[in-house]
Motif scaffolding. Structure first.
Motif, PDB file in Angstrom:
ATOM      1  N   LYS A 129       0.821  -1.221   0.000  1.00  0.00           N
ATOM      2  CA  LYS A 129       0.000   0.000   0.000  1.00  0.00           C
ATOM      3  C   LYS A 129       0.850   1.264   0.000  1.00  0.00           C
ATOM      4  O   LYS A 129       0.565   2.227  -0.691  1.00  0.00           O
ATOM      5  N   SER A 130       1.910   1.284   0.798  1.00  0.00           N
ATOM      6  CA  SER A 130       2.752   2.485   0.884  1.00  0.00           C
ATOM      7  C   SER A 130       3.915   2.472  -0.108  1.00  0.00           C
ATOM      8  O   SER A 130       4.506   3.511  -0.386  1.00  0.00           O
ATOM      9  N   GLY A 131       4.261   1.286  -0.629  1.00  0.00           N
ATOM     10  CA  GLY A 131       5.434   1.171  -1.490  1.00  0.00           C
ATOM     11  C   GLY A 131       6.735   1.217  -0.719  1.00  0.00           C
ATOM     12  O   GLY A 131       7.814   1.261  -1.304  1.00  0.00           O
ATOM     13  N   GLU A 132       6.650   1.161   0.605  1.00  0.00           N
ATOM     14  CA  GLU A 132       7.838   1.263   1.453  1.00  0.00           C
ATOM     15  C   GLU A 132       8.519  -0.100   1.596  1.00  0.00           C
ATOM     16  O   GLU A 132       7.875  -1.117   1.829  1.00  0.00           O
ATOM     17  N   VAL A 133       9.848  -0.096   1.459  1.00  0.00           N
ATOM     18  CA  VAL A 133      10.636  -1.296   1.721  1.00  0.00           C
ATOM     19  C   VAL A 133      10.828  -1.373   3.226  1.00  0.00           C
ATOM     20  O   VAL A 133      11.461  -0.502   3.823  1.00  0.00           O
ATOM     21  N   ILE A 134      10.254  -2.405   3.848  1.00  0.00           N
ATOM     22  CA  ILE A 134      10.323  -2.484   5.305  1.00  0.00           C
ATOM     23  C   ILE A 134      11.445  -3.401   5.786  1.00  0.00           C
ATOM     24  O   ILE A 134      11.795  -3.379   6.960  1.00  0.00           O
ATOM     25  N   SER A 135      12.022  -4.163   4.878  1.00  0.00           N
ATOM     26  CA  SER A 135      13.162  -4.986   5.222  1.00  0.00           C
ATOM     27  C   SER A 135      13.910  -5.329   3.938  1.00  0.00           C
ATOM     28  O   SER A 135      13.287  -5.512   2.893  1.00  0.00           O
ATOM     29  N   SER A 136      15.228  -5.396   4.030  1.00  0.00           N
ATOM     30  CA  SER A 136      16.011  -5.740   2.842  1.00  0.00           C
ATOM     31  C   SER A 136      17.317  -6.395   3.255  1.00  0.00           C
ATOM     32  O   SER A 136      17.735  -6.294   4.410  1.00  0.00           O
ATOM     33  N   GLY A 137      17.940  -7.056   2.315  1.00  0.00           N
ATOM     34  CA  GLY A 137      19.213  -7.700   2.597  1.00  0.00           C
ATOM     35  C   GLY A 137      19.848  -8.241   1.337  1.00  0.00           C
ATOM     36  O   GLY A 137      19.224  -8.298   0.272  1.00  0.00           O
ATOM     37  N   MET A 138      21.107  -8.633   1.471  1.00  0.00           N
ATOM     38  CA  MET A 138      21.877  -9.205   0.368  1.00  0.00           C
ATOM     39  C   MET A 138      22.449 -10.538   0.826  1.00  0.00           C
ATOM     40  O   MET A 138      22.704 -10.738   2.008  1.00  0.00           O
ATOM     41  N   CYS A 139      22.672 -11.423  -0.128  1.00  0.00           N
ATOM     42  CA  CYS A 139      23.296 -12.708   0.158  1.00  0.00           C
ATOM     43  C   CYS A 139      24.278 -13.015  -0.970  1.00  0.00           C
ATOM     44  O   CYS A 139      23.974 -12.779  -2.139  1.00  0.00           O
ATOM     45  N   ALA A 140      25.443 -13.518  -0.611  1.00  0.00           N
ATOM     46  CA  ALA A 140      26.431 -13.905  -1.619  1.00  0.00           C
ATOM     47  C   ALA A 140      27.042 -15.250  -1.249  1.00  0.00           C
ATOM     48  O   ALA A 140      27.388 -15.484  -0.093  1.00  0.00           O
ATOM     49  N   TYR A 141      27.137 -16.106  -2.237  1.00  0.00           N
ATOM     50  CA  TYR A 141      27.759 -17.427  -2.072  1.00  0.00           C
ATOM     51  C   TYR A 141      28.909 -17.522  -3.053  1.00  0.00           C
ATOM     52  O   TYR A 141      28.747 -17.267  -4.242  1.00  0.00           O
ATOM     53  N   ASN A 142      30.068 -17.887  -2.554  1.00  0.00           N
ATOM     54  CA  ASN A 142      31.246 -18.100  -3.381  1.00  0.00           C
ATOM     55  C   ASN A 142      31.845 -19.424  -2.936  1.00  0.00           C
ATOM     56  O   ASN A 142      32.255 -19.557  -1.782  1.00  0.00           O
ATOM     57  N   ALA A 143      31.869 -20.412  -3.823  1.00  0.00           N
ATOM     58  CA  ALA A 143      32.331 -21.753  -3.458  1.00  0.00           C
ATOM     59  C   ALA A 143      33.754 -21.730  -2.912  1.00  0.00           C
ATOM     60  O   ALA A 143      34.076 -22.462  -1.971  1.00  0.00           O
TER      61      ALA A 143
END
Length: 194
Positions: A129-143
Motif C-alpha cells: 500500500k505504501s510502497g515502502e521497503v520495510i526490510s532488505s538484505g543481500m546474500c552472496a555465495y562463493n564456493a
C-alpha cells in the motif's frame, strides 16, 4: 504480520556467466561470450535460478510463523521500483521480492584449469500500500570462500551440469538461512532449508 497476505515477485533471471580462462582474456567481449555460453548451458541442462526457490521457502516459513497467507506469484515484473508494485500485487499486504544479482562459474585466477561457482541475490519485503521497503538484505555465495575444492571444467559440465546444480542448491540454502536470520524470526523459516 499476523493474518496479512503476501505475494511473491518474479524477476527475469540475469545472464548466467560461464567464464573460462579463454574468454577471460578478451575483457568485455569475453564477458559477452561467457554470458551467451552460460545462457545456452542453463537452457540445455535445466539449471534453475535460485531466486524463486529462496522466495518460496521464506514465504512458507512466514506462513507457519506469522500466519501470513500466500497470495501466489506475479508474472515476471520488469521494474524493481517498490512503489510500482501495487498494480501487480493483487491487493495483498506485502510483496516478497527476491532477485538474483549474479550467478556464474569462473576460473581460478591462480590455476586457470580450476573452477568455482558463485551466486548472489537481494531481498526486499515491501508494504504494497505504501510502497515502502520495510526490510532488505543481500546474500552472496562463493564456493571458493566457502572452502570448496576447485573442480575442472569437465566436472562442472558433466551429468547435465550436476555439479553446478548442487552448488546452486548450497547457495540457496545459505541465502534462505541468511535472509531468515537477518530479516525475520528464523525459527520456522530456517526449518525449511534443504
Amino acid at each position: 504480520m499476523q493474518g496479512k497476505s503476501i505475494i511473491l515477485i518474479q524477476r527475469e533471471s540475469p545472464s548466467f556467466v560461464a567464464m573460462t580462462s579463454g574468454k577471460g582474456m578478451f575483457a568485455v567481449a569475453g564477458v559477452g561470450a561467457a554470458a551467451v555460453a552460460g545462457n545456452k548451458l542453463v537452457e540445455e541442462t535445466g539449471i534453475v535460478d535460485p531466486a524463486m526457490i529462496i522466495s518460496r521457502k521464506l514465504a512458507q516459513g512466514l506462513a507457519e510463523e506469522y500466519g501470513v497467507t500466500l497470495s501466489g506469484e506475479t508474472d515476471v515484473v520488469p521494474t524493481d521500483r517498490a512503489d510500482s508494485l501495487g498494480a501487480v500485487a493483487n491487493d495483498t499486504d506485502y510483496a516478497l521480492d527476491v532477485a538474483t544479482n549474479g550467478w556464474s562459474y569462473m576460473y581460478d585466477g591462480f590455476n586457470m584449469g580450476d573452477y568455482f561457482v558463485g551466486y548472489s541475490s537481494k531481498l526486499r519485503l515491501i508494504d504494497v500500500k505504501s510502497g515502502e521497503v520495510i526490510s532488505s538484505g543481500m546474500c552472496a555465495y562463493n564456493a571458493k570462500e566457502a572452502g570448496k575444492t576447485a573442480v575442472s571444467h569437465e566436472t562442472l559440465l558433466s551429468d547435465d551440469a550436476a555439479y553446478i546444480k548442487q552448488e546452486l542448491e548450497d547457495a540457496t540454502q545459505l541465502c534462505v538461512q541468511e535472509f531468515a536470520s537477518n530479516l525475520f524470526s528464523s525459527r520456522a523459516v530456517a526449518s525449511h532449508t534443504p
